[in-house]
Scaffold this motif. Structure first.
Motif, PDB file in Angstrom:
ATOM      1  N   ASN A  16       0.826  -1.204   0.000  1.00 34.47           N
ATOM      2  CA  ASN A  16       0.000   0.000   0.000  1.00 34.47           C
ATOM      3  C   ASN A  16       0.857   1.250   0.000  1.00 34.47           C
ATOM      4  O   ASN A  16       0.578   2.224  -0.707  1.00 34.47           O
ATOM      5  N   ASP A  17       1.915   1.234   0.808  1.00 39.05           N
ATOM      6  CA  ASP A  17       2.798   2.389   0.893  1.00 39.05           C
ATOM      7  C   ASP A  17       3.456   2.664  -0.451  1.00 39.05           C
ATOM      8  O   ASP A  17       3.539   3.813  -0.898  1.00 39.05           O
ATOM      9  N   ALA A  18       3.932   1.611  -1.112  1.00 38.05           N
ATOM     10  CA  ALA A  18       4.564   1.775  -2.415  1.00 38.05           C
ATOM     11  C   ALA A  18       3.574   2.332  -3.428  1.00 38.05           C
ATOM     12  O   ALA A  18       3.915   3.209  -4.235  1.00 38.05           O
ATOM     13  N   ARG A  19       2.328   1.834  -3.392  1.00 38.60           N
ATOM     14  CA  ARG A  19       1.311   2.336  -4.334  1.00 38.60           C
ATOM     15  C   ARG A  19       0.983   3.800  -4.050  1.00 38.60           C
ATOM     16  O   ARG A  19       0.823   4.594  -4.989  1.00 38.60           O
ATOM     17  N   ILE A  20       0.893   4.161  -2.774  1.00 39.46           N
ATOM     18  CA  ILE A  20       0.568   5.545  -2.427  1.00 39.46           C
ATOM     19  C   ILE A  20       1.673   6.490  -2.893  1.00 39.46           C
ATOM     20  O   ILE A  20       1.402   7.532  -3.500  1.00 39.46           O
ATOM     21  N   LEU A  21       2.924   6.137  -2.639  1.00 42.74           N
ATOM     22  CA  LEU A  21       4.030   7.011  -3.033  1.00 42.74           C
ATOM     23  C   LEU A  21       4.144   7.121  -4.548  1.00 42.74           C
ATOM     24  O   LEU A  21       4.404   8.206  -5.083  1.00 42.74           O
ATOM     25  N   ALA A  22       3.956   5.997  -5.247  1.00 35.75           N
ATOM     26  CA  ALA A  22       4.012   6.035  -6.714  1.00 35.75           C
ATOM     27  C   ALA A  22       2.896   6.906  -7.270  1.00 35.75           C
ATOM     28  O   ALA A  22       3.106   7.713  -8.190  1.00 35.75           O
ATOM     29  N   ALA A  23       1.699   6.765  -6.704  1.00 37.14           N
ATOM     30  CA  ALA A  23       0.577   7.576  -7.168  1.00 37.14           C
ATOM     31  C   ALA A  23       0.799   9.046  -6.837  1.00 37.14           C
ATOM     32  O   ALA A  23       0.504   9.928  -7.659  1.00 37.14           O
ATOM     33  N   ALA A  24       1.314   9.325  -5.629  1.00 32.33           N
ATOM     34  CA  ALA A  24       1.561  10.715  -5.228  1.00 32.33           C
ATOM     35  C   ALA A  24       2.557  11.378  -6.171  1.00 32.33           C
ATOM     36  O   ALA A  24       2.377  12.540  -6.557  1.00 32.33           O
ATOM     37  N   ARG A  25       3.600  10.654  -6.533  1.00 27.36           N
ATOM     38  CA  ARG A  25       4.599  11.224  -7.438  1.00 27.36           C
ATOM     39  C   ARG A  25       3.959  11.616  -8.768  1.00 27.36           C
ATOM     40  O   ARG A  25       4.163  12.718  -9.274  1.00 27.36           O
ATOM     41  N   GLU A  26       3.158  10.725  -9.324  1.00 29.68           N
ATOM     42  CA  GLU A  26       2.523  11.014 -10.610  1.00 29.68           C
ATOM     43  C   GLU A  26       1.509  12.144 -10.493  1.00 29.68           C
ATOM     44  O   GLU A  26       1.444  13.031 -11.349  1.00 29.68           O
ATOM     45  N   VAL A  27       0.713  12.133  -9.423  1.00 31.02           N
ATOM     46  CA  VAL A  27      -0.319  13.162  -9.259  1.00 31.02           C
ATOM     47  C   VAL A  27       0.314  14.532  -9.040  1.00 31.02           C
ATOM     48  O   VAL A  27      -0.115  15.536  -9.632  1.00 31.02           O
ATOM     49  N   PHE A  28       1.358  14.608  -8.216  1.00 26.47           N
ATOM     50  CA  PHE A  28       2.015  15.894  -7.995  1.00 26.47           C
ATOM     51  C   PHE A  28       2.699  16.384  -9.269  1.00 26.47           C
ATOM     52  O   PHE A  28       2.743  17.589  -9.527  1.00 26.47           O
ATOM     53  N   ILE A  29       3.259  15.469 -10.050  1.00 26.25           N
ATOM     54  CA  ILE A  29       3.861  15.868 -11.323  1.00 26.25           C
ATOM     55  C   ILE A  29       2.794  16.434 -12.254  1.00 26.25           C
ATOM     56  O   ILE A  29       2.994  17.457 -12.916  1.00 26.25           O
ATOM     57  N   GLU A  30       1.651  15.785 -12.300  1.00 26.30           N
ATOM     58  CA  GLU A  30       0.602  16.188 -13.232  1.00 26.30           C
ATOM     59  C   GLU A  30      -0.138  17.442 -12.789  1.00 26.30           C
ATOM     60  O   GLU A  30      -0.446  18.311 -13.610  1.00 26.30           O
ATOM     61  N   TYR A  31      -0.450  17.555 -11.495  1.00 29.38           N
ATOM     62  CA  TYR A  31      -1.354  18.611 -11.029  1.00 29.38           C
ATOM     63  C   TYR A  31      -0.730  19.596 -10.056  1.00 29.38           C
ATOM     64  O   TYR A  31      -1.374  20.561  -9.665  1.00 29.38           O
ATOM     65  N   GLY A  32       0.518  19.342  -9.647  1.00 29.60           N
ATOM     66  CA  GLY A  32       1.156  20.249  -8.709  1.00 29.60           C
ATOM     67  C   GLY A  32       0.832  19.897  -7.267  1.00 29.60           C
ATOM     68  O   GLY A  32       0.017  19.016  -6.985  1.00 29.60           O
ATOM     69  N   PRO A  33       1.480  20.603  -6.323  1.00 26.96           N
ATOM     70  CA  PRO A  33       1.339  20.259  -4.902  1.00 26.96           C
ATOM     71  C   PRO A  33      -0.047  20.517  -4.323  1.00 26.96           C
ATOM     72  O   PRO A  33      -0.350  20.053  -3.224  1.00 26.96           O
ATOM     73  N   ASP A  34      -0.905  21.255  -5.047  1.00 23.84           N
ATOM     74  CA  ASP A  34      -2.249  21.524  -4.543  1.00 23.84           C
ATOM     75  C   ASP A  34      -3.236  20.414  -4.898  1.00 23.84           C
ATOM     76  O   ASP A  34      -4.422  20.524  -4.583  1.00 23.84           O
ATOM     77  N   ALA A  35      -2.768  19.373  -5.558  1.00 30.75           N
ATOM     78  CA  ALA A  35      -3.647  18.264  -5.917  1.00 30.75           C
ATOM     79  C   ALA A  35      -4.273  17.658  -4.660  1.00 30.75           C
ATOM     80  O   ALA A  35      -3.582  17.462  -3.654  1.00 30.75           O
ATOM     81  N   PRO A  36      -5.569  17.356  -4.678  1.00 27.90           N
ATOM     82  CA  PRO A  36      -6.202  16.764  -3.488  1.00 27.90           C
ATOM     83  C   PRO A  36      -5.707  15.344  -3.244  1.00 27.90           C
ATOM     84  O   PRO A  36      -5.456  14.590  -4.195  1.00 27.90           O
ATOM     85  N   VAL A  37      -5.578  15.000  -1.968  1.00 26.13           N
ATOM     86  CA  VAL A  37      -5.087  13.662  -1.640  1.00 26.13           C
ATOM     87  C   VAL A  37      -6.089  12.591  -2.056  1.00 26.13           C
ATOM     88  O   VAL A  37      -5.717  11.425  -2.217  1.00 26.13           O
ATOM     89  N   SER A  38      -7.349  12.971  -2.254  1.00 26.09           N
ATOM     90  CA  SER A  38      -8.337  11.990  -2.703  1.00 26.09           C
ATOM     91  C   SER A  38      -7.984  11.435  -4.075  1.00 26.09           C
ATOM     92  O   SER A  38      -8.228  10.258  -4.367  1.00 26.09           O
ATOM     93  N   VAL A  39      -7.380  12.269  -4.916  1.00 21.46           N
ATOM     94  CA  VAL A  39      -6.950  11.807  -6.245  1.00 21.46           C
ATOM     95  C   VAL A  39      -5.815  10.794  -6.091  1.00 21.46           C
ATOM     96  O   VAL A  39      -5.757   9.790  -6.806  1.00 21.46           O
ATOM     97  N   ILE A  40      -4.926  11.058  -5.147  1.00 17.58           N
ATOM     98  CA  ILE A  40      -3.810  10.138  -4.902  1.00 17.58           C
ATOM     99  C   ILE A  40      -4.337   8.798  -4.408  1.00 17.58           C
ATOM    100  O   ILE A  40      -3.914   7.733  -4.884  1.00 17.58           O
ATOM    101  N   ALA A  41      -5.262   8.833  -3.456  1.00 19.47           N
ATOM    102  CA  ALA A  41      -5.827   7.590  -2.928  1.00 19.47           C
ATOM    103  C   ALA A  41      -6.528   6.800  -4.023  1.00 19.47           C
ATOM    104  O   ALA A  41      -6.358   5.574  -4.125  1.00 19.47           O
ATOM    105  N   GLU A  42      -7.285   7.489  -4.856  1.00 21.01           N
ATOM    106  CA  GLU A  42      -8.001   6.803  -5.945  1.00 21.01           C
ATOM    107  C   GLU A  42      -7.028   6.157  -6.916  1.00 21.01           C
ATOM    108  O   GLU A  42      -7.203   5.001  -7.317  1.00 21.01           O
TER     109      GLU A  42
END
Length: 223
Positions: A16-42
């Motif tokens: 789960n941790d690996a999936r969360i960090l991988a998703a966070a990296r992609e989401v922050f790259i795509e949408y910036g640091p203001d991206a909602p964490v709900s997008v990362i979880a999804e």
């Protein structure tokens, strides 16, 4: 809880941790640091409860992602140093970092409190990249007037291209990576117009991250 169940639970948590960090990296790259964490979880395929149990705040997630980025950069550089061909090792490192969206810099995420642990992880990553640079330069395949900080900055520029052109063919990213690599060859070398960056420049960049978070300067860099 039986030992077998405990092992299974730890393995699930690690996945789960690996999936969360991988998703966070992609989401922050795509949408910036203001991206909602709900997008990362999804994108990670986990519930919000799972994400918040591991990372109670977005700053906690950003800090963990930054540490992971530093470690990923360090490991990639060390693996590249083991390649029998110095230039193939160097180019493989650069290409792997571009594809993964890591550059060993504070720009992977937004503002958060910078700790001594993060500074030291950054230093370890830069030292590993410097060993890779030294090896390629000793083999005569990399221009002699660049250092690890230059390479980190180059990776940052390529990362920004990835953000700006995320909806375009990935071949564009590979094209610009190839242009950069050709410019790093000794045959293309012309005198550079400014001296290379140093560790003090890296620390100032991290201080800017802390200042944006409203937490003042980070601890002074270790030796």
């Amino acid at each position: 809880m039986t030992p077998e169940k405990a092992v299974h639970r730890r393995a699930d948590a690690a996945r789960n941790d690996a999936r969360i960090l991988a998703a966070a990296r992609e989401v922050f790259i795509e949408y910036g640091p203001d991206a909602p964490v709900s997008v990362i979880a999804e994108r990670a395929g986990v519930g919000m409860g799972t994400l918040y149990r591991r990372y109670p705040s977005k700053e906690d997630l950003m800090r963990a992602l930054t540490m992971a980025t530093m470690e990923d950069t360090r490991r990639a550089a060390e693996e590249a140093c083991a390649h029998p061909d110095p230039w193939a090792g160097f180019t493989g490192f650069l290409e792997a970092c571009v594809e993964a969206g890591v550059d060993g810099s504070p720009r992977v995420t937004g503002s958060f409190t910078v700790t001594e642990e993060i500074l030291q992880a950054s230093r370890r990553a830069r030292e590993a990249v410097q060993r890779l640079v030294d090896r390629a330069q000793a083999a005569g395949v990399l221009r002699a007037d660049v250092n690890a900080h230059d390479i980190a900055l180059v990776l940052g520029v390529l990362r920004e291209l990835r953000v700006a052109h995320r909806d375009r063919d990935p071949a564009l990213r590979r094209r610009f990576t190839a242009i950069v690599l050709d410019g790093l060859r000794p045959a293309a070398a012309r005198p550079l117009p400014a001296p290379p960056a140093g560790w003090d420049d890296v620390v100032r960049a991290w201080q800017a991250v802390s200042a944006r978070a409203g937490d003042g300067d980070p601890p002074p860099p270790g030796t």
